[in-house]
Design a protein around this motif. Structure first.
Motif, mmCIF file in Angstrom:
data_model
loop_
_atom_site.group_PDB
_atom_site.id
_atom_site.type_symbol
_atom_site.label_atom_id
_atom_site.label_comp_id
_atom_site.label_asym_id
_atom_site.label_seq_id
_atom_site.Cartn_x
_atom_site.Cartn_y
_atom_site.Cartn_z
ATOM 1 N N ASN A 67 33.855 -9.786 37.214
ATOM 2 C CA ASN A 67 32.596 -9.219 36.727
ATOM 3 C C ASN A 67 32.820 -8.134 35.663
ATOM 4 O OD1 ASN A 67 29.756 -9.319 36.759
ATOM 5 N ND2 ASN A 67 29.647 -7.462 37.991
ATOM 6 N N GLN A 68 33.843 -8.335 34.842
ATOM 7 C CA GLN A 68 34.160 -7.349 33.810
ATOM 8 C C GLN A 68 33.252 -7.477 32.587
ATOM 9 O OE1 GLN A 68 36.636 -4.752 34.292
ATOM 10 N NE2 GLN A 68 35.939 -5.603 36.254
ATOM 11 N N GLN A 69 32.707 -8.672 32.341
ATOM 12 C CA GLN A 69 31.744 -8.890 31.248
ATOM 13 C C GLN A 69 32.279 -8.360 29.911
ATOM 14 O OE1 GLN A 69 27.561 -8.160 32.755
ATOM 15 N NE2 GLN A 69 28.705 -7.216 34.445
ATOM 16 N N VAL A 70 33.401 -8.919 29.499
ATOM 17 C CA VAL A 70 34.109 -8.400 28.321
ATOM 18 C C VAL A 70 33.680 -9.060 27.010
ATOM 19 C CG1 VAL A 70 36.114 -7.803 29.700
ATOM 20 C CG2 VAL A 70 36.020 -10.055 28.592
ATOM 21 N N LEU A 71 32.903 -10.123 27.069
ATOM 22 C CA LEU A 71 32.545 -10.843 25.855
ATOM 23 C C LEU A 71 31.398 -10.158 25.117
ATOM 24 C CD1 LEU A 71 32.730 -14.557 27.072
ATOM 25 C CD2 LEU A 71 34.518 -13.163 26.012
ATOM 26 N N ARG A 72 31.471 -10.218 23.778
ATOM 27 C CA ARG A 72 30.415 -9.698 22.919
ATOM 28 C C ARG A 72 30.109 -10.758 21.854
ATOM 29 N NH1 ARG A 72 30.733 -7.005 26.685
ATOM 30 N NH2 ARG A 72 30.779 -4.728 26.888
ATOM 31 N N PHE A 73 28.892 -10.715 21.311
ATOM 32 C CA PHE A 73 28.415 -11.829 20.494
ATOM 33 C C PHE A 73 27.777 -11.332 19.197
ATOM 34 C CE2 PHE A 73 28.268 -12.546 24.988
ATOM 35 C CZ PHE A 73 28.974 -13.734 25.142
ATOM 36 N N ARG A 74 28.176 -11.959 18.109
ATOM 37 C CA ARG A 74 27.611 -11.621 16.795
ATOM 38 C C ARG A 74 26.809 -12.811 16.285
ATOM 39 N NH1 ARG A 74 25.823 -10.899 11.972
ATOM 40 N NH2 ARG A 74 26.676 -9.243 10.642
ATOM 41 N N GLU A 80 23.493 -15.342 6.355
ATOM 42 C CA GLU A 80 24.907 -14.978 6.389
ATOM 43 C C GLU A 80 25.830 -16.165 6.616
ATOM 44 O OE1 GLU A 80 25.351 -10.566 8.118
ATOM 45 O OE2 GLU A 80 24.613 -11.997 9.603
ATOM 46 N N ALA A 81 25.268 -17.337 6.780
ATOM 47 C CA ALA A 81 26.081 -18.509 7.118
ATOM 48 C C ALA A 81 27.165 -18.776 6.075
ATOM 49 C CB ALA A 81 25.193 -19.732 7.281
ATOM 50 N N HIS A 82 26.890 -18.432 4.828
ATOM 51 C CA HIS A 82 27.863 -18.682 3.763
ATOM 52 C C HIS A 82 29.148 -17.885 3.969
ATOM 53 C CE1 HIS A 82 25.838 -14.968 2.457
ATOM 54 N NE2 HIS A 82 26.946 -14.705 1.779
ATOM 55 N N LYS A 83 29.095 -16.835 4.777
ATOM 56 C CA LYS A 83 30.290 -16.047 5.065
ATOM 57 C C LYS A 83 31.216 -16.756 6.060
ATOM 58 C CE LYS A 83 27.984 -11.535 4.520
ATOM 59 N NZ LYS A 83 27.706 -10.237 5.207
ATOM 60 N N VAL A 84 30.653 -17.691 6.838
ATOM 61 C CA VAL A 84 31.425 -18.397 7.857
ATOM 62 C C VAL A 84 31.958 -19.740 7.345
ATOM 63 C CG1 VAL A 84 31.334 -19.445 10.158
ATOM 64 C CG2 VAL A 84 30.094 -17.316 9.709
ATOM 65 N N PHE A 150 39.472 -21.621 12.981
ATOM 66 C CA PHE A 150 38.857 -20.795 11.943
ATOM 67 C C PHE A 150 39.837 -19.709 11.525
ATOM 68 C CE2 PHE A 150 37.716 -18.855 15.964
ATOM 69 C CZ PHE A 150 37.871 -17.490 15.753
ATOM 70 N N ASN A 151 39.625 -19.178 10.338
ATOM 71 C CA ASN A 151 40.474 -18.122 9.804
ATOM 72 C C ASN A 151 40.020 -16.785 10.398
ATOM 73 O OD1 ASN A 151 41.654 -16.076 8.150
ATOM 74 N ND2 ASN A 151 41.957 -17.579 6.521
ATOM 75 N N LYS A 152 40.722 -16.361 11.413
ATOM 76 C CA LYS A 152 40.317 -15.165 12.157
ATOM 77 C C LYS A 152 40.277 -13.932 11.259
ATOM 78 C CE LYS A 152 41.715 -14.980 16.313
ATOM 79 N NZ LYS A 152 42.496 -14.853 17.582
ATOM 80 N N LYS A 153 41.277 -13.777 10.412
ATOM 81 C CA LYS A 153 41.339 -12.604 9.543
ATOM 82 C C LYS A 153 40.134 -12.551 8.613
ATOM 83 C CE LYS A 153 44.244 -10.339 6.074
ATOM 84 N NZ LYS A 153 45.506 -10.410 5.280
ATOM 85 N N LYS A 154 39.759 -13.698 8.031
ATOM 86 C CA LYS A 154 38.638 -13.730 7.101
ATOM 87 C C LYS A 154 37.315 -13.443 7.811
ATOM 88 C CE LYS A 154 40.576 -14.673 3.147
ATOM 89 N NZ LYS A 154 40.473 -13.742 1.989
ATOM 90 N N ILE A 155 37.162 -13.969 9.009
ATOM 91 C CA ILE A 155 35.923 -13.718 9.768
ATOM 92 C C ILE A 155 35.805 -12.232 10.089
ATOM 93 C CG2 ILE A 155 34.733 -14.144 11.949
ATOM 94 C CD1 ILE A 155 34.511 -16.442 9.973
ATOM 95 N N ILE A 156 36.910 -11.612 10.480
ATOM 96 C CA ILE A 156 36.893 -10.171 10.764
ATOM 97 C C ILE A 156 36.488 -9.397 9.517
ATOM 98 C CG2 ILE A 156 38.350 -8.181 11.306
ATOM 99 C CD1 ILE A 156 39.948 -10.013 13.171
ATOM 100 N N GLU A 157 37.043 -9.790 8.369
ATOM 101 C CA GLU A 157 36.737 -9.096 7.118
ATOM 102 C C GLU A 157 35.287 -9.311 6.693
ATOM 103 O OE1 GLU A 157 39.553 -10.577 4.329
ATOM 104 O OE2 GLU A 157 41.235 -9.398 5.134
ATOM 105 N N ASP A 160 33.119 -7.362 9.187
ATOM 106 C CA ASP A 160 33.581 -6.026 9.537
ATOM 107 C C ASP A 160 33.634 -5.849 11.061
ATOM 108 O OD1 ASP A 160 34.487 -3.451 9.066
ATOM 109 O OD2 ASP A 160 32.478 -2.591 9.005
ATOM 110 N N LEU A 161 34.237 -6.821 11.720
ATOM 111 C CA LEU A 161 34.292 -6.817 13.180
ATOM 112 C C LEU A 161 35.335 -5.829 13.683
ATOM 113 C CD1 LEU A 161 34.144 -10.669 13.892
ATOM 114 C CD2 LEU A 161 32.281 -9.015 14.072
ATOM 115 N N LYS A 162 34.991 -5.116 14.730
ATOM 116 C CA LYS A 162 35.921 -4.195 15.364
ATOM 117 C C LYS A 162 36.626 -4.851 16.550
ATOM 118 C CE LYS A 162 34.267 -1.229 12.493
ATOM 119 N NZ LYS A 162 34.984 -1.015 11.206
ATOM 120 N N LEU A 163 36.121 -6.005 16.967
ATOM 121 C CA LEU A 163 36.694 -6.750 18.078
ATOM 122 C C LEU A 163 37.267 -8.067 17.573
ATOM 123 C CD1 LEU A 163 33.823 -6.260 20.697
ATOM 124 C CD2 LEU A 163 35.912 -4.903 20.451
ATOM 125 N N GLU A 164 38.210 -8.609 18.332
ATOM 126 C CA GLU A 164 38.858 -9.848 17.917
ATOM 127 C C GLU A 164 37.971 -11.054 18.238
ATOM 128 O OE1 GLU A 164 42.983 -12.390 18.657
ATOM 129 O OE2 GLU A 164 42.640 -10.483 19.672
#
Length: 211
Positions: A67-74, A80-84, A150-157, A160-164
């Motif tokens: 029951n840690q509930q660690v997931l977060r959702f963007r 903004e779809a063009h960014k993905v 997916f390209n994790k680094k590009k999605i973070i950029e 501007d995600l603070k979480l992985e």
């Protein structure tokens, strides 16, 4: 008496006609059948912000390891779809098709992140969450697909995600004809396309039960 009889029948008829229509019962089995991975979408159908929120909301009710509930959702809407889109890959078993085909791209996504490092417990939560959200999408008449490539680094950029980010869901109105087909354990499990139909091989119940 004839007049009374006809009057009562007319009243019964009008009461039935004005009664609220009950919605068809949606079973889990039907939702599971609808919940197929679509790699092509109606680009003219715009997924609303409230629909994305309703899909994410299932996570307030689903189980969570310890029951840690660690997931977060963007949520990502059509603006903004063009960014993905440039940073994802669909249809790993059909690389020659370069999916999604031009003009069939999804225009809404949900990026799933974790507040802690990846672990077996996080993966338990991720599996429950993804399936639950896709079933909710199916219930409200939408479709989706889990995207792990997916390209994790590009999605973070891009966001501007603070979480992985762990996974991305595409959400939209699917346009593909998808059919399940029974296979034997020794047959290929890879999905394939033939004559415009996307076939998904599935083992039969007797092959899943240990004897």
């Amino acid at each position: 008496m004839a007049d009374n009889y006809l009057g009562r029948k007319m009243e019964e008829y009008m009461a039935q006609a004005n009664a609220p229509k009950s919605r068809p019962h949606i079973t889990l089995s039907k939702l599971l059948e609808r919940n197929r991975s679509h790699r092509g979408y109606d680009v003219n159908f715009i997924v609303r912000d409230d629909q994305l929120r309703r899909i994410i909301d299932v996570n307030t009710k689903t189980p969570s390891a310890r029951n840690q509930q660690v997931l977060r959702f963007r949520p990502v809407n059509q603006t903004e779809a063009h960014k993905v889109l440039p940073h994802i890959a669909l249809g790993g078993a059909l690389p020659e098709l370069h999916l999604p085909l031009p003009g069939t791209e999804p225009n809404a996504f949900i990026i799933i992140c974790s507040t802690v490092e990846d672990s077996k417990y996080v993966n338990v939560d991720l599996g429950i969450s993804v399936q639950s959200m896709l079933l909710q999408a199916a219930e409200i008449g939408l479709n989706g697909i889990c995207i792990a490539a997916f390209n994790k680094k590009k999605i973070i950029e891009e966001f501007d995600l603070k979480l992985e980010p762990l996974m991305i869901l595409a959400i939209g109105k699917g346009i593909e004809n998808i059919q399940l087909v029974d296979i034997n354990p020794e047959d290929s499990h890879a999905y394939y396309r033939k004559d415009g139909i996307h076939y998904v091989p599935k083992l039969k119940i007797d092959d899943l039960i240990l004897k």
